[in-house]
Write an enzyme that holds these catalytic residues in place. Structure first.
Site, short mmCIF file in Angstrom:
data_model
loop_
_atom_site.label_atom_id
_atom_site.label_comp_id
_atom_site.label_asym_id
_atom_site.label_seq_id
_atom_site.Cartn_x
_atom_site.Cartn_y
_atom_site.Cartn_z
N SER A 1 -1.95 7.39 0.67
CA SER A 1 -0.77 6.93 1.39
C SER A 1 -0.93 7.24 2.88
O SER A 1 -1.87 6.79 3.52
CB SER A 1 0.49 7.56 0.80
N GLU B 1 -4.05 -1.08 -0.61
CA GLU B 1 -2.90 -0.94 -1.51
C GLU B 1 -1.66 -0.79 -0.64
O GLU B 1 -1.76 -0.48 0.55
CB GLU B 1 -3.09 0.27 -2.44
N HIS C 1 0.07 3.65 -5.33
CA HIS C 1 1.35 4.34 -5.57
C HIS C 1 1.87 4.17 -6.99
O HIS C 1 2.96 4.64 -7.30
CB HIS C 1 2.39 3.84 -4.57
#
Length: 305
Positions: free
Chosen positions: A108, A205, A275
Site C-alpha cells: 500500500s 493494484e 488489499h
C-alpha cells in the site's frame, strides 16, 4: 543483493513509516508474531501520532535507520500503510540500508519505500502483509512465511487453488518485478524516486478508487512512458473500485483493455496480491518471468539466502 532468510527465534522489528495504528492492534500483532515463534523489537516511535502521520518525519526515519543498523534485527515489518512514506524519501540514508541488508516488508503506502530501496540499494524487498493485516488468512500467512523463510532458490508463484490467474495476452516476459499500489507509483513520477519500468514487469493494484481515477492514473503512467517501457504486466486486486451503476462510466475492465491490453504485452490478471485476501507476497526487484501459457510467475533467483 538479498537478505538472510528468517528463522524461528529470529527478531522482527516493527516500524510505522506512514499512518498511525491503534495501540491495541500493535499489541495484538506482537502477540501473534511471538506465537509464531519470533522475537519482536518495537521501533522507538512505533506508537507516535502526529495528525494523520505516525509521528514526525525525522522520527519515523530514525526508526527505519535504527532497525537496519541494529544487529539484533533480522527482518523489518511495517505495521500499516495509510499515508506518509513518501515524505521520508529525501531523509533516508540509503547507504546504511545498502550496507546492512535486511528483509523489508509492507504494501500500500509502503510501495514507495519498497521500490526506492530495491532500485537504489539493489536489495530485494517484499510486497506483502503488514502487522495490521489479517494473518488468519491461511494462504496469506503461508505465502508470507514461505517467501521469507524458504525461498533461497528460484521458485514459482501462482494463485491458490480454485482462484483463477487469468492469462490475457499469451507469451512470456522477463524483467525485475516493480510496482505496487497504483496511486503511489504515480505520486513519485517526475521526482528522483520515480519507478523504473524499462524492460521490467509492472505490478499494479489499487483500493477504493472510482474507475475514472484508475483511468487517470494509467493515463499518467502512459504519458510518462512507463507503460510502453515495461516487458509485461501483473494485475493484482482492485478492491472496492467498482460502481453500482455504470451508465456514465467505463468499467475497470474497459479501462484495462484500453490502457494495458492495447500494448499486447504478456499480462496476468487477478493475481491475489494487494488489499484483498489472500494477499500473496511478491518480491520487488527480483528477476522474474511471467508465463502466460501456464499462468505462473517464475521467480528466477533466490530472494533470501
Amino acid at each position: 543483493m538479498i537478505s538472510k532468510k528468517l528463522k524461528f527465534g529470529d527478531t522482527i522489528g516493527l516500524i510505522s513509516p506512514a499512518s498511525p495504528e491503534i495501540s491495541s492492534k500493535i499489541k495484538e500483532t506482537i502477540s501473534f508474531l511471538k506465537k509464531q515463534g519470533f522475537k519482536v523489537k518495537q521501533g522507538n516511535h512505533l506508537y507516535d501520532k502526529w495528525g494523520y502521520l505516525a509521528g514526525k518525519d525525522i522520527n519515523r526515519v530514525s526508526d527505519i535507520t535504527d532497525m537496519f543498523l541494529d544487529d539484533e534485527i533480522d527482518m523489518i515489518l511495517c505495521i500499516r500503510g495509510g499515508y506518509g512514506s513518501m515524505r521520508l524519501l529525501p531523509l533516508i540514508d540509503f547507504e546504511i540500508i545498502k550496507n546492512n541488508p535486511k528483509i523489508f516488508v509492507g504494501f500500500s503506502d509502503i510501495t514507495t519505500l519498497l521500490n526506492t530501496i530495491a532500485l537504489r540499494c539493489n536489495l530485494i524487498t517484499f510486497h506483502g502483509p503488514m502487522g495490521s493485516s489479517n494473518f488468519q488468512s491461511k494462504e496469506t500467512l503461508k505465502s508470507f512465511l514461505n517467501t521469507i523463510m524458504k525461498c533461497n532458490k528460484p521458485y514459482s508463484l501462482s494463485n491458490p487453488l480454485n482462484t483463477s490467474l487469468n492469462c490475457i495476452y499469451k507469451g512470456k516476459a522477463k524483467g525485475r518485478i516493480v510496482g505496487g499500489n497504483l496511486s503511489l507509483i504515480c505520486s513519485t513520477l517526475g521526482t528522483p524516486y520515480e519507478i523504473d519500468t524499462k524492460n521490467n514487469i509492472l505490478f499494479i493494484e489499487e483500493i477504493d478508487e472510482k474507475p475514472y481515477v484508475i483511468d487517470r492514473f494509467l493515463t499518467q503512467l502512459y504519458l510518462a512512458g512507463k507503460l510502453q517501457q515495461c516487458s509485461g504486466f501483473i494485475l493484482g486486486q482492485f478492491k472496492d473500485c467498482s460502481l453500482s451503476n455504470y451508465e456514465n462510466s467505463l468499467t475497470i475492465d474497459d479501462i484495462i483493455n484500453d490502457k494495458i491490453l492495447s500494448f499486447k504485452k504478456p499480462t496476468l490478471s487477478n493475481f491475489m496480491c494487494g488489499h484483498s485476501y489472500p494477499n500473496l507476497t511478491l518480491p520487488i526487484g527480483a528477476q522474474a518471468q511471467i508465463d502466460c501459457y501456464s499462468g505462473k510467475i517464475q521467480i528466477l533467483e533466490a530472494v533470501v539466502k
